[in-house]
Scaffold this active site. Structure first.
Site, PDB file in Angstrom:
ATOM      1  N   CYS A 221       0.143   0.929   2.896  1.00 15.09           N
ATOM      2  CA  CYS A 221       1.040   1.201   1.650  1.00 15.09           C
ATOM      3  C   CYS A 221       1.535   0.248   0.730  1.00 15.09           C
ATOM      4  CB  CYS A 221       2.194   2.072   2.611  1.00 15.09           C
ATOM      5  SG  CYS A 221       1.819   3.348   3.634  1.00 15.09           S
TER       6      CYS A 221
ATOM      7  N   GLU B 274       4.589  -0.406  -0.177  1.00 14.55           N
ATOM      8  CA  GLU B 274       5.805  -1.131   0.224  1.00 14.55           C
ATOM      9  C   GLU B 274       5.304  -2.388   1.103  1.00 14.55           C
ATOM     10  OE1 GLU B 274       4.992   2.103   0.330  1.00 14.55           O
ATOM     11  OE2 GLU B 274       6.995   3.361   0.669  1.00 14.55           O
TER      12      GLU B 274
ATOM     13  N   GLU C  21      -6.408   1.911  -0.083  1.00 15.81           N
ATOM     14  CA  GLU C  21      -6.745   2.771   1.066  1.00 15.81           C
ATOM     15  C   GLU C  21      -8.309   2.263   1.519  1.00 15.81           C
ATOM     16  OE1 GLU C  21      -4.579   6.736  -0.594  1.00 15.81           O
ATOM     17  OE2 GLU C  21      -6.868   6.760  -0.304  1.00 15.81           O
TER      18      GLU C  21
ATOM     19  N   CYS D 254       6.481   1.781   6.961  1.00 14.20           N
ATOM     20  CA  CYS D 254       6.938   0.819   5.952  1.00 14.20           C
ATOM     21  C   CYS D 254       8.478   0.513   6.036  1.00 14.20           C
ATOM     22  CB  CYS D 254       6.868   1.574   4.555  1.00 14.20           C
ATOM     23  SG  CYS D 254       4.975   1.649   4.136  1.00 14.20           S
TER      24      CYS D 254
ATOM     25  N   ASN E 158      -0.752   0.769  -3.067  1.00 14.72           N
ATOM     26  CA  ASN E 158      -1.321   1.192  -1.662  1.00 14.72           C
ATOM     27  C   ASN E 158      -2.874   0.735  -1.997  1.00 14.72           C
ATOM     28  OD1 ASN E 158      -1.416   3.062  -3.778  1.00 14.72           O
ATOM     29  ND2 ASN E 158      -1.909   4.698  -2.337  1.00 14.72           N
TER      30      ASN E 158
ATOM     31  N   CYS F  68       6.940   5.834   4.261  1.00  7.80           N
ATOM     32  CA  CYS F  68       6.711   6.245   5.457  1.00  7.80           C
ATOM     33  C   CYS F  68       7.490   5.574   6.575  1.00  7.80           C
ATOM     34  CB  CYS F  68       5.176   6.605   5.734  1.00  7.80           C
ATOM     35  SG  CYS F  68       4.482   4.541   5.929  1.00  7.80           S
TER      36      CYS F  68
END
Lengths: 136, 136, 136, 136
Positions: D57, D59, D48, D91, D46, D88
């Site tokens: 994210c 994935e 940010e 994703c 990830n 999430c």
């Protein structure tokens, strides 16, 4: 400071990357090539989704590739589209997290740079890590 | 052109909106108040999510409220944070879809406007509807 | 537990909301109507952007309106599209932040509910506030 | 069908990827490893941003890397977090664009798979390309 050769190579890399776009919804293929301060080049292309908001732009794909390989500082990024479209605000925001003085070369399908500016010029007064006392 | 009273009212509205933020992850509450050309004011606050990328900023909440009530043109938007933080690139992009000459008033917790600029100035050479021959 | 009348009203509200969509890029208009546990209904429609990733779905517009007016718990949400399309994963994630047992009514253009499920059923094992020890 | 060795290798790759996360805001590092049907493994972590909504994210970083190198079909993806957090909704949506029957291995910090399911099971009735008559 980029040499003329570096500029040309970066734009050519972005043109190559453009062919990897997955853009069945917009038919607007974008290619990006990101040059890190360590001298590596990371390529990106846009990847769309039937649910438009989870699509991702070419510039960000390139940045996320670089960051997840340990890079944090960028020299320049070239972006190629059919009409010399500029990076969207979200891409400017993602670039700004890491390097405000990176140069953005915006080129058209023919590979001509139609606009050139730093990230700071494209996103003046950027919201960023300092708002949270974070140091990338 | 906003009057001094309109400016003050818009900033005060944004301060009120700020109290409606749902920001348990960042603890960074943001309030926004959007004035449309029709004269209505729409409020917004940030709404976060455990999955950070689906969080939404205050400015965009206000814009989406306005647009889904038929508004397409904006006069101004006030944004209030604890430290006078500017709108992020994504919010600038969403504003730019509709009105490039809207005025953005950026205020701190005390309600002092610390920065003021148009959307066009905050997102120069914005990517937008004209890249797709769309007219909002 | 929704009554038949509540279900019908919610779907009709979503159909009304659909007409407020700003979807010049996909031409895929979506309407949503969110019923909170306090008994209020919030409407949403999708709002797109030339930069596709900052587009927003109808369901989330409705949720963000509700949350920024102090709501945190939902009973049900109706979603209307031309083909009975389901909420995207991001919308499921945003709903899951607040209420896993809310009922989602998925309807087509004619207003027929073609699928019905709870948020928990649509996003099993959702990532959420408990991963951060947060209580919405 | 993954062999035990493939499963272990994929989870180990995700653990390695986790160390590349840029997560100064959440301190929640995520690693992902995506196995394509062509047999290649793409890593993600990830990344940010101070403006939380443009964070990405792990994935999705892995998926976007794979897609921009020409991959369109996935066999499996392993995700590692400190607490065995699930992908999430966004994703799941991005994975669903390409392969509904890919296996998702959800592991904790110790590398133990705490949950396993296909993308279709994690996002039942997914909105997707067929809603637009698109074939990835």
């Amino acid at each position: 400071m980029l040499t003329e050769d570096q500029r040309n190579e970066l734009v050519q890399a972005a043109r190559t990357a453009q062919s990897q776009a997955y853009a069945p919804y917009s038919q607007y293929n974008v290619g990006a090539a990101l040059l890190t301060t360590s001298g590596k080049v990371y390529l990106g292309a846009n990847v769309e989704n039937a649910a438009y908001p989870v699509s991702l732009c070419a510039e960000r794909v390139a940045v996320f590739k670089a960051v997840t390989e340990g890079e944090r500082q960028f020299q320049a990024v070239a972006v190629v589209t059919r009409d010399g479209g500029t990076p969207c605000g979200s891409c400017r925001q993602v670039l700004a997290e890491f390097t405000l003085d990176a140069v953005v070369l915006i080129a058209n399908e023919a590979g001509e740079v139609v606009r050139e500016a730093t990230v700071a010029e494209l996103l003046p007064g950027a919201f960023g890590p300092t708002n949270f006392n974070v140091q990338p």
